[in-house]
Design an enzyme around this catalytic site. Structure first.
Site, PDB file in Angstrom:
ATOM      1  N   LYS A 136      60.939  51.637  63.714  1.00 46.08           N
ATOM      2  CA  LYS A 136      61.136  50.677  64.812  1.00 46.08           C
ATOM      3  C   LYS A 136      62.571  50.157  64.860  1.00 46.08           C
ATOM      4  O   LYS A 136      63.171  50.074  65.919  1.00 46.08           O
ATOM      5  CB  LYS A 136      60.236  49.447  64.653  1.00 46.08           C
ATOM      6  CG  LYS A 136      58.765  49.668  64.800  1.00 46.08           C
ATOM      7  CD  LYS A 136      58.023  48.341  64.840  1.00 46.08           C
ATOM      8  CE  LYS A 136      58.267  47.425  63.659  1.00 46.08           C
ATOM      9  NZ  LYS A 136      57.733  47.879  62.366  1.00 46.08           N
ATOM     10  N   ARG A 176      53.229  40.335  66.265  1.00 44.79           N
ATOM     11  CA  ARG A 176      52.556  40.923  65.108  1.00 44.79           C
ATOM     12  C   ARG A 176      51.099  40.489  65.052  1.00 44.79           C
ATOM     13  O   ARG A 176      50.358  40.941  64.185  1.00 44.79           O
ATOM     14  CB  ARG A 176      53.236  40.449  63.822  1.00 44.79           C
ATOM     15  CG  ARG A 176      54.543  41.189  63.492  1.00 44.79           C
ATOM     16  CD  ARG A 176      54.386  42.034  62.379  1.00 44.79           C
ATOM     17  NE  ARG A 176      55.174  42.353  61.269  1.00 44.79           N
ATOM     18  CZ  ARG A 176      56.433  42.645  61.129  1.00 44.79           C
ATOM     19  NH1 ARG A 176      57.261  42.507  62.098  1.00 44.79           N
ATOM     20  NH2 ARG A 176      56.920  43.068  59.998  1.00 44.79           N
ATOM     21  N   ARG A 199      64.201  53.773  51.725  1.00 43.97           N
ATOM     22  CA  ARG A 199      65.017  53.077  52.733  1.00 43.97           C
ATOM     23  C   ARG A 199      66.063  52.186  52.057  1.00 43.97           C
ATOM     24  O   ARG A 199      65.776  51.497  51.089  1.00 43.97           O
ATOM     25  CB  ARG A 199      64.122  52.208  53.616  1.00 43.97           C
ATOM     26  CG  ARG A 199      64.911  51.356  54.613  1.00 43.97           C
ATOM     27  CD  ARG A 199      64.061  50.909  55.746  1.00 43.97           C
ATOM     28  NE  ARG A 199      63.202  49.781  55.421  1.00 43.97           N
ATOM     29  CZ  ARG A 199      62.438  49.158  56.319  1.00 43.97           C
ATOM     30  NH1 ARG A 199      62.415  49.571  57.571  1.00 43.97           N
ATOM     31  NH2 ARG A 199      61.662  48.148  55.957  1.00 43.97           N
ATOM     32  N   ARG A 219      65.597  46.527  50.440  1.00 44.35           N
ATOM     33  CA  ARG A 219      65.024  45.232  50.788  1.00 44.35           C
ATOM     34  C   ARG A 219      63.988  44.826  49.752  1.00 44.35           C
ATOM     35  O   ARG A 219      63.211  45.649  49.294  1.00 44.35           O
ATOM     36  CB  ARG A 219      64.352  45.316  52.164  1.00 44.35           C
ATOM     37  CG  ARG A 219      65.327  45.102  53.297  1.00 44.35           C
ATOM     38  CD  ARG A 219      64.731  45.374  54.639  1.00 44.35           C
ATOM     39  NE  ARG A 219      63.393  44.824  54.855  1.00 44.35           N
ATOM     40  CZ  ARG A 219      62.719  44.924  55.999  1.00 44.35           C
ATOM     41  NH1 ARG A 219      63.270  45.574  57.022  1.00 44.35           N
ATOM     42  NH2 ARG A 219      61.525  44.418  56.135  1.00 44.35           N
ATOM     43  N   ARG A 221      52.137  44.439  52.815  1.00 47.76           N
ATOM     44  CA  ARG A 221      52.561  44.520  54.223  1.00 47.76           C
ATOM     45  C   ARG A 221      51.679  45.488  55.010  1.00 47.76           C
ATOM     46  O   ARG A 221      51.395  45.268  56.178  1.00 47.76           O
ATOM     47  CB  ARG A 221      54.039  44.956  54.293  1.00 47.76           C
ATOM     48  CG  ARG A 221      54.981  43.856  53.807  1.00 47.76           C
ATOM     49  CD  ARG A 221      56.377  44.381  53.561  1.00 47.76           C
ATOM     50  NE  ARG A 221      57.073  44.740  54.773  1.00 47.76           N
ATOM     51  CZ  ARG A 221      58.085  45.608  54.815  1.00 47.76           C
ATOM     52  NH1 ARG A 221      58.480  46.227  53.720  1.00 47.76           N
ATOM     53  NH2 ARG A 221      58.680  45.865  55.949  1.00 47.76           N
TER      54      ARG A 221
HETATM   55  P1  AMP Z   1      60.248  43.440  59.497  1.00 48.55           P
HETATM   56  O1  AMP Z   1      61.718  43.479  59.267  1.00 48.55           O
HETATM   57  O2  AMP Z   1      59.888  43.486  60.955  1.00 48.55           O
HETATM   58  O3  AMP Z   1      59.496  44.462  58.684  1.00 48.55           O
HETATM   59  O4  AMP Z   1      59.742  41.999  58.999  1.00 48.55           O
HETATM   60  C1  AMP Z   1      59.921  41.586  57.661  1.00 48.55           C
HETATM   61  C2  AMP Z   1      59.061  40.374  57.369  1.00 48.55           C
HETATM   62  O5  AMP Z   1      59.436  39.284  58.229  1.00 48.55           O
HETATM   63  C3  AMP Z   1      57.569  40.545  57.605  1.00 48.55           C
HETATM   64  O6  AMP Z   1      56.914  41.155  56.489  1.00 48.55           O
HETATM   65  C4  AMP Z   1      57.129  39.092  57.799  1.00 48.55           C
HETATM   66  O7  AMP Z   1      57.111  38.384  56.566  1.00 48.55           O
HETATM   67  C5  AMP Z   1      58.292  38.516  58.617  1.00 48.55           C
HETATM   68  N1  AMP Z   1      58.096  38.727  60.075  1.00 48.55           N
HETATM   69  C6  AMP Z   1      58.875  39.471  60.903  1.00 48.55           C
HETATM   70  N2  AMP Z   1      58.431  39.427  62.159  1.00 48.55           N
HETATM   71  C7  AMP Z   1      57.326  38.636  62.143  1.00 48.55           C
HETATM   72  C8  AMP Z   1      56.395  38.226  63.136  1.00 48.55           C
HETATM   73  N3  AMP Z   1      56.511  38.609  64.422  1.00 48.55           N
HETATM   74  N4  AMP Z   1      55.381  37.409  62.748  1.00 48.55           N
HETATM   75  C9  AMP Z   1      55.246  36.994  61.478  1.00 48.55           C
HETATM   76  N5  AMP Z   1      56.073  37.363  60.485  1.00 48.55           N
HETATM   77  C10 AMP Z   1      57.114  38.172  60.804  1.00 48.55           C
END
Ligand code: AMP
Length: 217
Positions: free
Chosen positions: A13, A86, A125, A158, A169
Site C-alpha cells: 500500500k 481500518r 522490509r 520498523r 497486526r
Molecule cells: P501502517 O503504517 O499503516 O501499517 O500503520 C502502522 C500502525 O499505526 C498500525 O499498526 C496502527 O497501530 C497505527 N495505525 C495506522 N493507521 C491506523 C488507523 N487508520 N486506525 C488505527 N490505527 C492506525
C-alpha cells in the site's frame, strides 16, 4: 478523485500510494506515516499513540478520525488514503465527513496478497525514516547496503515489523479491517488488484482500472 487503498500490512500500500499519488496528483494521507512522524517529534499526539503502534494495536477510532478530519480541512485536492480507514467505524466517520462537505469517495482498491507472502515481505522490509522510501532486501534492495538511495540516511526495520508484532497486526487486520471489504463491496466502487507482481505492474494495473471504471464515468 478520492481513493482508498486497502490491504494487509506489507501488501505494498505504502509503495503504491507514493507512486499513484504523484502520477495522479493526489494528496497522500497515510495515518501510519502521520503517527510515526508525531512519535519521532515527541508531540502530544505522538505520546498518545506510541504504545498502540509498538504493540501492533489500532489507535482508537475517535482519535484517528480527529487527525484525518483536521488534515482534510487543509486540503482541496483529491486524496489517496493509505492505511485508513481500518475499521467500519472509521469508514462511517469518513462517509459522514464527505457527505457534510459535498464530496465523495470514487474507488476503494484492495491489494490482494497471501498471508504467508505478507509475513515474508515484512521481515525483509526496510524503511528510511528521513524521506520515507521503502525497500525490500530481496526484491528491491538499496544500492549500498543499509543506506537510502534517495537521501543517504540509514535504513531501519520498523519496530512493528518484528515477527511477534506482525502476528498481532495480522490478527487485527482479520478481525477489524476485513469487515471493511464487505462494507465497501455494497457500494459498487470496490475493486481487487493482485498484489503478487512488480510494484510497477501493480501501479499500471491500478491506473488502467481507474481509467476504465472511474475517470471515464
Ligand atoms: P501502517 O503504517 O499503516 O501499517 O500503520 C502502522 C500502525 O499505526 C498500525 O499498526 C496502527 O497501530 C497505527 N495505525 C495506522 N493507521 C491506523 C488507523 N487508520 N486506525 C488505527 N490505527 C492506525
Amino acid at each position: 478523485m478520492n481513493l482508498i487503498l486497502l490491504g494487509y500490512p506489507g501488501s505494498g500500500k505504502g509503495t503504491q500510494s507514493k507512486s499513484l499519488s504523484s502520477k495522479l496528483g493526489l494528496i497522500h494521507l497515510s495515518t501510519g506515516d502521520i503517527f510515526r512522524d508525531e512519535i519521532g517529534k515527541k508531540t502530544s499526539l505522538g505520546m498518545q499513540v506510541a504504545d498502540y503502534l509498538a504493540g501492533g494495536r489500532l489507535v482508537p477510532d475517535k482519535l484517528v478520525l480527529e487527525v484525518i478530519k483536521s488534515r482534510l480541512e487543509k486540503e482541496d485536492k483529491g486524496v489517496l488514503f493509505d492505511g485508513f480507514p481500518r475499521t467500519v467505524e472509521q469508514a462511517e466517520g469518513l462517509d459522514g465527513y464527505f457527505e457534510s462537505k459535498n464530496k465523495k469517495l470514487d474507488a476503494v482498491i484492495f491489494i490482494q496478497l497471501d498471508e504467508n507472502e505478507v509475513v515474508g515481505r515484512l521481515n525483509s522490509r526496510r524503511s528510511c525514516l528521513k524521506c520515507g522510501r521503502i525497500y525490500n532486501l530481496v526484491t528491491n534492495p538499496p544500492k549500498t547496503e543499509n543506506t537510502c538511495d534517495g537521501c543517504g540516511d540509514k535504513l531501519v526495520m520498523r519496530g512493528d515489523d518484528k515477527p511477534e508484532v506482525v502476528r498481532k497486526r495480522l490478527m487485527v487486520f482479520r478481525d477489524l479491517t476485513e469487515p471493511l471489504i464487505a462494507y465497501y463491496k455494497t457500494n459498487g466502487m470496490f475493486f481487487e488488484i493482485n498484489g503478487n507482481s512488480s510494484p510497477e505492474a501493480i501501479t499500471e494495473a491500478i491506473i488502467t482500472l481507474l481509467k476504465n471504471k472511474i475517470i471515464k464515468a
